[in-house]
Every structure is written in C-alpha cells, then in structure tokens.
Design an enzyme around this catalytic site. Structure first.
Site, short mmCIF file in Angstrom:
data_model
loop_
_atom_site.label_atom_id
_atom_site.label_comp_id
_atom_site.label_asym_id
_atom_site.label_seq_id
_atom_site.Cartn_x
_atom_site.Cartn_y
_atom_site.Cartn_z
N GLU A 168 -7.94 -5.18 11.15
CA GLU A 168 -7.45 -6.44 10.59
C GLU A 168 -8.34 -7.61 11.07
O GLU A 168 -9.06 -7.48 12.06
CB GLU A 168 -6.02 -6.72 11.09
CG GLU A 168 -5.05 -5.59 10.92
CD GLU A 168 -4.42 -5.57 9.53
OE1 GLU A 168 -4.43 -6.62 8.86
OE2 GLU A 168 -3.95 -4.49 9.12
N GLY A 193 -12.65 -2.48 6.48
CA GLY A 193 -11.21 -2.47 6.23
C GLY A 193 -10.43 -1.61 7.20
O GLY A 193 -9.23 -1.38 7.03
N THR A 252 0.82 -1.21 0.00
CA THR A 252 0.00 0.00 0.00
C THR A 252 0.86 1.26 0.00
O THR A 252 0.70 2.14 -0.85
CB THR A 252 -0.90 0.00 1.25
OG1 THR A 252 -1.62 -1.23 1.27
CG2 THR A 252 -1.88 1.16 1.22
N LYS A 275 4.55 3.50 18.40
CA LYS A 275 4.60 4.90 17.99
C LYS A 275 4.95 5.79 19.19
O LYS A 275 5.74 6.74 19.07
CB LYS A 275 3.26 5.32 17.38
CG LYS A 275 2.97 4.59 16.06
CD LYS A 275 1.51 4.77 15.67
CE LYS A 275 1.16 4.05 14.37
NZ LYS A 275 -0.32 3.95 14.19
N LYS A 296 7.54 1.40 12.11
CA LYS A 296 7.51 1.78 13.54
C LYS A 296 7.93 0.65 14.45
O LYS A 296 8.60 0.87 15.46
CB LYS A 296 6.12 2.27 13.94
CG LYS A 296 5.02 1.26 13.67
CD LYS A 296 3.71 1.92 13.27
CE LYS A 296 3.29 1.37 11.94
NZ LYS A 296 2.25 2.04 11.26
N ARG A 325 8.07 -9.05 -3.32
CA ARG A 325 8.12 -10.44 -2.90
C ARG A 325 7.88 -11.36 -4.10
O ARG A 325 8.52 -12.38 -4.25
CB ARG A 325 7.05 -10.70 -1.82
CG ARG A 325 7.44 -11.85 -0.92
CD ARG A 325 6.51 -11.96 0.27
NE ARG A 325 6.51 -10.74 1.07
CZ ARG A 325 5.64 -10.49 2.05
NH1 ARG A 325 4.69 -11.38 2.33
NH2 ARG A 325 5.71 -9.37 2.73
N GLU A 374 9.43 9.87 9.24
CA GLU A 374 8.19 10.63 9.48
C GLU A 374 6.95 9.75 9.36
O GLU A 374 5.98 9.92 10.10
CB GLU A 374 8.12 11.80 8.49
CG GLU A 374 6.98 12.75 8.69
CD GLU A 374 7.05 13.47 10.03
OE1 GLU A 374 6.31 13.02 10.94
OE2 GLU A 374 7.81 14.44 10.17
N VAL A 377 5.03 7.34 12.40
CA VAL A 377 4.10 7.75 13.44
C VAL A 377 3.04 8.68 12.86
O VAL A 377 3.37 9.68 12.21
CB VAL A 377 4.83 8.49 14.59
CG1 VAL A 377 3.85 8.89 15.68
CG2 VAL A 377 5.94 7.63 15.16
#
Lengths: 437, 437
Positions: B191, B188, B14, B206, B106, B46, B130, B133
């Site tokens: 999870e 969505g 994404t 974070k 993170k 992948r 940046e 978080v």
C-alpha cells in the site's frame, strides 16, 4: 448434552495401536473440541494371545471381526486391518448394519471403492478415509471441502515416503539404487519386498483416490499409468542436478482435452518449485485450483502417530455429522454420487510433456546431425542438447537432450527411430519433465 | 432435494467481486458438489453509480447495508467490506436476525471476535472465516478439523505477502529496504502507507486467530508481541545467507511452561526448513501437532481469486451444516465455547530463543574478551562468533554472534551490558532464531 460414541476397531497393528493411543492420550483435548466422549468398545485382532504395545485395559478384544461389525452398540467401525478381501466383506456388512465407516485402506478404496460407496449411499452411511492418502496430511478434507469452490486443474504429489527417501538419498554423490534400497530396508523405511512402493503401486492407489475427489470421477485404479523408480540411475540424478532439476516420483492427475490423465512416474521438477525440496520420507501434494491457484500440503505420509491423527480426525467428523441429514453430508467422493463426470481417463500416450532423454552415442562426425535430424523430421523441438565425454565407455559420448513440450506419441516415435540408429549405443533413458507452473 | 440458498453480500471490492465471479463461473461444479443452488440476493455497495468489474446483471444492489442484514429471504450474510465499526454493527444485527455469517475480516475478528462469537453462540449461528487468514490456504479448516486429533504444540506462519515479498527481494544482492518497498508499491504488492503490513499488524491479526483455534483460547490481539521488518538490513540478509539461514517475517504461536507465546517478528530460519523457501507474495503456515508431527500448508495469501475461493468454501460449509444441530457444528474457535483454556499469553521476555546479534566494535585488542566476558557473566553460551572487517567504518570490525537458546530476559540484560561498553560503536541488532524442528 454430552454423549458417548462407541468405536469398533478392526485391526490393532501400527495404525490401530496409534489410534488407541491418541484416543487415550488426547481424550481431554478431543472432548474440549466436540463436547462428546469417544469409547473403544471392541477391537478385532488376529491373535488374542499376542503381546500389545498399547494399553488395552478395559477394552474388549475378539478374534472374530464379524463380532465388531455386527455389534449393536457400535456407532463407528474403524477398519485398519488392510487387505482387500476380508476387509471388503466386513465393511459391506458394517454398512448394511448402518455403521459409519472410517478406513485407512487405500488399496481397498482404489480397487473396490465404487462398490463400497454405492452401498454406503444406499444405506445413508458415510465412509471417511483421510488416513488412506498421505498419512497425517489432511489432503482429503482439503480437496473435498477446503477447495470446494474450485474446479481443480491438476494435482501432483509425492505420496510414497519410501520412494521419496530413496530418490533423496540417490541425489547425493555416488549413491546408487540397490545400495540406497538396502539402507532404506535397514532403517525400516522399505519393506523386504519393496515392489509395492518402488514400482509405484502404492502411489497409484493413492492417486486414484485423489483424482476421483479432485475431478468428481469414479475410482479407476486400472487406468492409472504406473512407472516405478528402479530405472532411475545415479547418472540421471547428476544430470538433473546439473541442469537445476530434482527427480521426484510424482503422482499426477490432470485434465486433457478429452478427459483426464492419471499417472505415476519419475519426473524432473525444477528445483525452485517448492515440492522439489520435499525430501526424505515426507509427503506433499500440490493442488492447482482454477480460482485459488497453486497450493501445497506437506507432512509425514506414514507412521503410527500421523496416520492415526487422520483416523481420529475422521472419527470426530463422523460424530459431528451424526445429526446432519445424510444427504447433506460431504459425499464420499466430494461430489453428489449421481453427478460424477463420465469423461474417460486417457492412455499415457495421449499426454503432452517435455522430456529428458539420455543415451550413449558413438563419438564421431555426423552423429549429432543424424540425431537432431531424427527429431526435426518429427517436428520435435529440442530445448537443450548436451554432449559430454563418457567416463565408462571412452569410445562413446553421453548425450543429454531436453525436448520442448510434445505429445508422448511423437516422442515414442522418436525413441523408436533413434534406437534404430547404429550410432546409438545404449537404451535411451526417458524421464518426463513435470510442468507445475 | 435441490434447494436454493440466498446470499447477502456486504461489499463489492476485490474480494466481493471475486466471490460474485466464482459463484457465476463455477456454478455447475458447486452444484455437482452440494446438490443445491446458491444465489446472490442483494449486495450492499458504497456507491451505486460506480462502474463494476463484475457482471451484476440480475443481482440487486443497495447502498444501505442494513437492508442486507435485515432481508428476510437471505440465509447467509457474507461480510467483505472491512473495517471494525460499521462491519461489527452489521454482523451483530445479522446474527440477531439468525443469519449464518461468512467473513474475511481479520481485523474485526482479532479485535472483536470474542463479542461476535458469544452472540453467535447464543443465537445458534455459525461464523466462518477461512478467508481471514492466509487467503486461499484452507488453514482454518485444517486447524479446526483436519488436525482435531492433536494437541497443537506450535505454529509458525508467513502470513503477510507484502512482508514476504520485501524480504525475498532484500535477500538479493545490493537490495535495501526503502528501494524494495518502492518496487513493491509500484507492483501493487504494498500500500501507499505500508505500515499495516511492514510493521506486522496485519500478521498479528491473523496470528491472533490462528493461536485461538490452535490452542482453544480467547482472541487476545492486544497480547501479541509485534515487531516489523523495517529494521532488517541488507547486511543482516547477507550474514544470514552466509550462515545458511533465511530471514522471514514469522507469526509464531507456541506453548510456554505457564501459558502461551504469541508473537510476530523477523526470524532467522535454517534454509533446509521448507518454509524458509517460501518466497515472494506466497504464504505458508507450519503446524506441529503432538501426534501428526510437522506439517505445512502453502498457497497465495491474498488476491481476488484465492481469497474468494475461501469465502465460497465457507458458504458451501454453511449450506452443508444447515440441517446439523447447531450444537454439533464445528465451534467458532474449534473448541466448545465453555471449554476454552484460561492460561495466559505471556510477555515476550518470558520466551526462550537462540539469537543472532550484530554490531560494530572498535577493532583493538581486548574487545573480544570484554564482549565474551559479558556473555559469560550472564551464563549465555555463544554458539558462533565471527569478526569481519567493516567496509563502511574501517576503524571498526563487524561482530556477528549466534547464541545458544537462552531466555529473552537474559539476552536483554546482555544487550544492556554490551551497549554500555565504549568499544561497541553501533546499536546492537538482535534477530531471533526460529526453532522449527
């Protein structure tokens, strides 16, 4: 290796004093951050005899500001004296002398920034001005760096604390403008002559700067449409509340089909939009980027501590950038000077907006038909129309209309047509409705 | 002079796809800003056969991520693959190869950042993160640079969108956790296995990062007290609303008398505090600096566009810093590596807080006296106590108590004492009240 950077300060008023205090009180924390030392070498003040609120032990004072900008040991000139004449002359000299510049002077930048930035570019000097807009909120850094991956679509800000305090108080029952202004003056939130704040000039200075760094356009203060808050009434506040809006004094900069719109005016904002809940003297700026979406930045817009916090952050940035190639530093307006956009700032009647209208009308048959007919003739869709009894003028009714989005040119035509009707018994109040979705 | 900087991307999910898209769609605007060109040289994926949502025409793909970090022409390695094992190995290699690093990972930074930053320091390479978080909010830049003049007193953030969505929905009438979670999964926002979000682990990652750059301390993920939102009930939501609070899942980092407090837990927040009105999947971080006072930063905390907006801003920063002396760049944690504070992160029972408590008690004479006696014995002041009929257990009453500020050690003693009373018919719910004044 630890170095010492020398500061020359122009002005020792509220923000100047705050800057001295931060550099004293937060010395260790700042050294932990940058690995270098900051020393104030010389401060130019108006009156050497005046008592100071800050400890200036060990700092030289002078009443000759040119001694600061010409001082050979000073690396960074920090201008906190205000005004646009002497301050401009001093900064031009400082730039020619190769000094890095930090300033909080929004009027100077908005009105004379193009000249200053051009000379700075030529002399490979950076001008930093975080404190010029929204006090302690690092909105300049956010726009020039944090959101640099975005094309900015629009921004909207509450960027004058005095105005926001007044509107916040006016939203309370039975408040009116004159009375609230008096309280604001008593509390020190408004000046004896409040024109600069309540007529939106201060906000227009700040908006000019924000728009330039958002879109990469020259500073064009004279093109900003500016409307103050003095004509917002308690009645408007009450109707706004009734229909789930707040009235805020917004600075808005957005794209139009052919250029940009820069404007400061009161606006109705839906109360579920976060910025509608920014109250009192606090400031906030919403920024919509094409990739990031809507964001908002909130904090104190004035005061010694917040404003000096931004001044000192700029000093730190300048020190960190000292070894950087000048051409690689963040440019004055966030964009390369030779890549600014030339598209025009359009006049206010080129915008599209939804509108809140309020007037008193004679309360007899046919009046509503006449009025809605006038809108229909111009193809303006009315979203809501409410007629309520008028407590002050029992023979009249108060009419409140929310239009759908329409061009300002059209709404102006409608206002002329309506105002000419004999059934309309008052000036028609018109407040734009902000679209911050 | 215009240069071309070459990017190697690890991962094309994404955020990776969003990064490619921004570099394509916003190429001109970015060039106007930095005066240089950015090109993606190579992307490690992948599965080379998989269909892509973004246009990768003219970009080389490989299924060997080491080919990216070892590529001689690549200036900047951008890690967007996630995970803490292979990603760590790849970044260590990239750093040894002198690549500049941008990452959104993170978990990796919170758990392994000290090792990565130490190697980067040794190799004079900068790691920028940046996007790790609060997605599109430039909160890392704000803390490391924008507020650099301040000693940070505390910060409090809504830094997990899933959790905030769930709590926002639960605040509506008749909602309950399981049902809202199901909706969140369907949309969505959550999870299939929501543990990571609803138990606060993601927020703790974070918070670890935010606390380190706020205070200049090492990353100490294992010291963060972490409590999820699964035990917040619709009843708690209703009582919170009744007493003008919202319940939010907050990450909080503050100073204690001897060190620091790092914690993630549900908290009651007074509804007039701006952050209480941050709803849905949006994120926000409040930061209180000693000079600037309270500030807040708001925006989307996840999603391809917002997160990639931060990734690309980091790439731009790295390019701008290319000519800067490595020692003068903003340090990884915002403070010079050899000047980090060693004061400890204290255990949760070292904090002071006001508390909301709720339990079912037998509805007969003397019970209230017994309970208030238990508080009095420990010297805990009750600010409000409300007894209301219990709809589900008519023989019981529901008791809601708001305490004044007290040490968590004491409140724990009180809970043990109360829980032992035969008149107390349920587990005692305990939610901390956030003090964000």
């Amino acid at each position: 290796m630890m170095k010492t950077f020398k500061i020359g300060l122009l002005g020792l008023g509220t923000v100047g004093g705050g800057t001295v205090r931060i550099l004293q009180e937060t010395r260790d924390e700042i050294e932990r951050r940058i690995g270098h030392r900051i020393e104030i070498e010389l401060i130019a003040v108006r009156d050497l005899q005046r008592a100071r609120l800050v400890d200036t032990d060990g700092i030289h004072l002078t009443d000759d500001p040119f001694a600061v900008v010409n001082h050979p040991d000073i690396d960074i000139v920090v201008e906190l004296m205000g005004g646009t004449t002497l301050a401009k002359e001093l900064l031009l000299r400082a730039i020619e002398n190769g000094k890095q510049i930090v300033t909080a002077n929004k009027a100077l930048l908005a009105e004379q920034g193009n000249v200053l930035f051009a000379l700075a570019e030529k002399n490979q000097v950076n001008i930093r001005y975080e404190a010029a807009v929204a006090g302690g909120i690092p909105i300049i850094k956010v726009l020039r760096e944090g959101l640099a991956a975005n094309q900015i679509e629009w921004l909207a800000g509450i960027i004058n604390g005095t105005g926001n305090y007044i509107l916040t108080e006016m939203a309370k029952p039975e408040a009116d403008f004159a009375q609230v202004l008096k309280t604001a003056q008593a509390l020190g939130y408004a000046e004896a002559d409040p024109t600069f704040d309540v007529e939106g000039i201060d906000a227009a200075h700040k908006l000019t700067i924000l728009a330039s760094i958002a879109f990469g356009i020259e500073l064009q203060f004279d093109k900003v449409y500016t409307e103050g808050i003095t004509r917002v009434t308690a009645e408007d506040m009450e109707f706004a509340r009734l229909f789930d809006y707040k009235i805020k004094h917004l600075g808005f900069a957005g794209r139009t089909s052919d250029g940009f719109s820069l404007r400061v005016h009161p606006a109705l904002v839906k109360k579920e939009v976060l910025i509608a809940n920014v109250d009192g003297v606090m400031n906030a700026v919403m920024v919509k980027g094409n990739h990031v979406g809507p964001t908002m930045y909130y904090g104190p817009g004035a005061g010694a501590g917040p404003t000096a916090s931004s001044v000192v952050a700029d000093i730190i940035d300048v020190i960190r950038a000292a070894t950087q190639e000048p051409t690689e530093r963040v440019p004055a307006l966030g964009f390369q000077a030779n890549r600014l956009t030339q598209a025009p700032v359009e006049p206010i009647d080129a915008i599209e907006s939804a509108y809140y209208l309020r007037c008193y009308v004679q309360d007899h048959a046919g009046v509503l038909a006449q009025i809605s007919g006038a809108f229909a003739d111009l193809g303006i869709n009315i979203e809501q129309l409410h007629q309520v009894p008028n407590a002050e003028k029992p023979q009249d009714a108060t009419l409140v209309i929310f239009t759908e989005k329409v061009s300002e040119r059209k709404i102006n035509q409608a206002l002329v047509a309506l105002q000419a009707l004999t059934a309309v018994d008052s000036m028609i109040q018109r407040i734009r409705i902000a679209d911050l979705g």
